[in-house]
Design an enzyme around this catalytic site. Sequence first.
Site, short mmCIF file in Angstrom:
data_model
loop_
_atom_site.label_atom_id
_atom_site.label_comp_id
_atom_site.label_asym_id
_atom_site.label_seq_id
_atom_site.Cartn_x
_atom_site.Cartn_y
_atom_site.Cartn_z
N CYS A 94 36.52 51.67 141.01
CA CYS A 94 35.64 51.95 139.92
C CYS A 94 34.79 53.27 140.20
O CYS A 94 34.39 53.82 139.50
CB CYS A 94 34.95 50.86 139.63
N GLY A 132 34.85 45.01 135.57
CA GLY A 132 35.79 45.41 134.86
C GLY A 132 35.80 46.70 133.80
O GLY A 132 34.91 47.42 134.23
N SER A 133 36.69 46.73 132.79
CA SER A 133 36.50 47.96 131.95
C SER A 133 35.16 47.78 131.18
O SER A 133 34.61 46.74 130.75
CB SER A 133 37.66 47.84 131.20
N GLU A 160 38.14 57.44 132.10
CA GLU A 160 38.55 56.78 133.37
C GLU A 160 39.98 56.38 133.29
O GLU A 160 40.45 55.59 132.45
CB GLU A 160 37.86 55.50 133.75
N ILE A 196 35.45 45.84 127.73
CA ILE A 196 35.20 44.30 127.81
C ILE A 196 33.81 44.09 128.43
O ILE A 196 33.11 43.21 127.66
CB ILE A 196 36.17 43.73 128.88
N GLY A 197 33.15 44.68 128.97
CA GLY A 197 31.78 44.78 129.47
C GLY A 197 31.11 44.58 128.40
O GLY A 197 30.00 43.91 128.00
N GLU A 252 29.47 45.37 136.37
CA GLU A 252 29.77 46.46 137.13
C GLU A 252 31.12 47.20 136.37
O GLU A 252 32.01 46.38 136.18
CB GLU A 252 29.86 46.00 138.64
N LYS A 271 36.72 33.66 137.37
CA LYS A 271 38.12 33.76 136.86
C LYS A 271 38.58 35.02 137.45
O LYS A 271 37.93 35.96 137.26
CB LYS A 271 37.99 33.95 135.25
P1 NAI Z 1 39.76 44.38 131.88
O1 NAI Z 1 38.28 44.55 131.79
O2 NAI Z 1 40.36 43.91 130.76
O3 NAI Z 1 40.12 43.27 132.94
C1 NAI Z 1 38.87 42.87 133.92
C2 NAI Z 1 38.55 41.29 133.96
O4 NAI Z 1 38.07 40.67 132.79
C3 NAI Z 1 39.98 40.38 134.12
O5 NAI Z 1 39.74 39.21 134.85
C4 NAI Z 1 40.30 40.03 132.61
O6 NAI Z 1 41.09 38.87 132.38
C5 NAI Z 1 38.89 39.70 132.38
N1 NAI Z 1 38.91 39.81 130.57
C6 NAI Z 1 39.56 40.52 129.66
N2 NAI Z 1 39.09 40.34 128.50
C7 NAI Z 1 37.83 39.49 128.53
C8 NAI Z 1 37.05 39.03 127.77
N3 NAI Z 1 37.16 39.31 126.41
N4 NAI Z 1 36.07 38.02 128.30
C9 NAI Z 1 35.88 37.97 129.34
N5 NAI Z 1 36.80 38.65 130.31
C10 NAI Z 1 37.83 39.23 129.82
O7 NAI Z 1 40.59 45.46 132.65
P2 NAI Z 1 41.82 45.73 132.54
O8 NAI Z 1 42.58 45.53 131.08
O9 NAI Z 1 42.76 45.14 133.69
O10 NAI Z 1 42.15 47.15 132.67
C11 NAI Z 1 41.70 48.37 131.82
C12 NAI Z 1 41.04 49.22 132.41
O11 NAI Z 1 39.85 48.95 132.66
C13 NAI Z 1 41.59 50.16 133.72
O12 NAI Z 1 42.54 51.17 133.26
C14 NAI Z 1 40.51 50.53 134.26
O13 NAI Z 1 40.40 51.94 133.57
C15 NAI Z 1 39.29 49.70 133.73
N6 NAI Z 1 39.07 48.83 134.78
C16 NAI Z 1 37.82 48.99 135.63
C17 NAI Z 1 37.57 48.43 136.46
C18 NAI Z 1 36.12 48.41 137.47
O14 NAI Z 1 36.19 48.04 138.50
N7 NAI Z 1 35.34 49.21 137.04
C19 NAI Z 1 38.42 47.27 136.96
C20 NAI Z 1 39.38 47.14 136.23
C21 NAI Z 1 39.82 47.80 135.14
#
Ligand code: NAI
Length: 497
Positions: free
Chosen positions: A309, A253-254, A406, A257-258, A275, A201
């Site tokens: 990240c 991702g965040s 972050e 959510i992780g 990650e 996804k």
């Molecule tokens: P997010 O963690 O919500 O999104 C990342 C992915 O997870 C997206 O594909 C999203 O659709 C999916 N996702 C969301 N909720 C989920 C769930 N309950 N179960 C499974 N998958 C789910 O990140 P978001 O909201 O886009 O960004 C928020 C903050 O997260 C950013 O401001 C940043 O601080 C951090 N972030 C960190 C990243 C990294 O590479 N470490 C990448 C993106 C965001």
Amino acid sequence: MTRKKLNQSTETKTASTPFVFEYSPAPQETNIVKIEKKNKLFIDGKFVAPKSGKYFATLNPATGEKLADLAEAGKQDVDLAVKAARKAYKNVWSKISGEERGRYLFRIARLIQERAREFAVLETLDNGKPIKETRDIDIPLVAAHFFYNAGWADKLNYAFPGHQVSPLGVAGQVIPWNFPLLMAAWKIAPALATGNTVVLKPAETTSLSALLLARIFQEAELPDGVVNFVTGAGETGAELVAHKDINKVAFTGSTDIGKSIVQATAGTNKRLTMELGGKSAHIVYEDAAIDQAVEGVINGIFFNQGHVCCAGSRLLVEESIQDIVVKKLKRRMEELRVGDPMDKNTDIGAINSKEQLNKIHSLVKKGREENPDFFESSCPLPKKGYFHRPCFFNNAASSSTVSRVEIFGPVLSISTFRTPDEAIAKANDTNFGLAAGIWSEKGSKIHKTALGLKAGIIWANTYNKFDPTSPFGGYFESGFGREGGRHGLLPYVEVNS
Ligand code: NAI
Ligand code: MG
């Protein structure tokens, strides 16, 4: 091209007066890409309309305008994708030899190279990052990850000497929007090389490059169902990680959510790699080559709008050189061009979404309430789209919001240290542990410092250098498991004997 003083005041030229070369606009042609108005899901080798019947828009963050509609995969769609991946695993992918798997991956890598410019333009349109980054960094690395893992496919016995390994089965993968195609490559290439099949996804704001990758898979005649793409937001991701018939979850991702995914999969047999976020430190010693260090700090935090990240978002500078480093940083920041990501001269493009821009604004506001020692580049911002100027907080307390949270934007916090031990203690004073940078001319000091740091990746006299042969991953709230290198194969195999 004219050389012009940026500040149009009467001040005379000094070491701290920035000069920029004014270039005429050099926009990359965008007609090289064709974007479907209404995009479907990619399941079992075909593009199919979602059973959910729902669609949502993806925007160009540089203009705020809609690029296309994407299908929103519901429970039933996710189930069909997992079934296709299971069937492909059983009937084809687990049966063919490593050499054959490698051949598909090499073919995919070559096709990505052939269409590299198209991928770069599409990624810049959908994500907002500058074309010079997608063209010179993201897409070449995507191809490199497929090439690198292709090489391992028939050599797994050498990757794990003395052991027999077998694939896990179906991997459910969820990726973010900061490096859309690169994160897809990081996840898909090792999974396929080791004999697993995939349901991935992409992030809801940046799915278009994955859908173009699906066309590459078709062109490469990758067997149907080996890779499936389900587009959608968090709910779709949650359906995927909760599906009973997946064996492995890989998430980037965040941290929040992780954590929720770790909880949701507790007690199941699913293997996990996480990650997550970071608040990585740059340590600059007084014996460092200061101009190079400043350039490294700039690259560390302002590259990709700070949507990285492992961004070097905390600068720890030795007290004796704080003033000169801050002065040079300001001068260099005034030279950064913020604007149209499609222009080949742009250094800082668009923030990926309005939500992310609002998050950065609110954290900067909070930061300014806590710490008035704030500097922001004076560059003009485009009238449309989501943009943020590069900025920093000087003398930021370790306990302050901007030093702990972050931000995921072009925002740096700066504080000082007096001894290597203090530098190490401050660098480690965070809930995260993803990356760190050390700047010194003394090798012994670099090694001593690196040994004290709790970070998965440590760069010396450079920053944000990525290579498919190098493992990547973190400690603590930055997650667990490694991606890339030989280490990156391990999360996708069962080590049998
Ligand atoms: P997010 O963690 O919500 O999104 C990342 C992915 O997870 C997206 O594909 C999203 O659709 C999916 N996702 C969301 N909720 C989920 C769930 N309950 N179960 C499974 N998958 C789910 O990140 P978001 O909201 O886009 O960004 C928020 C903050 O997260 C950013 O401001 C940043 O601080 C951090 N972030 C960190 C990243 C990294 O590479 N470490 C990448 C993106 C965001
Ligand atoms: Mg978009």
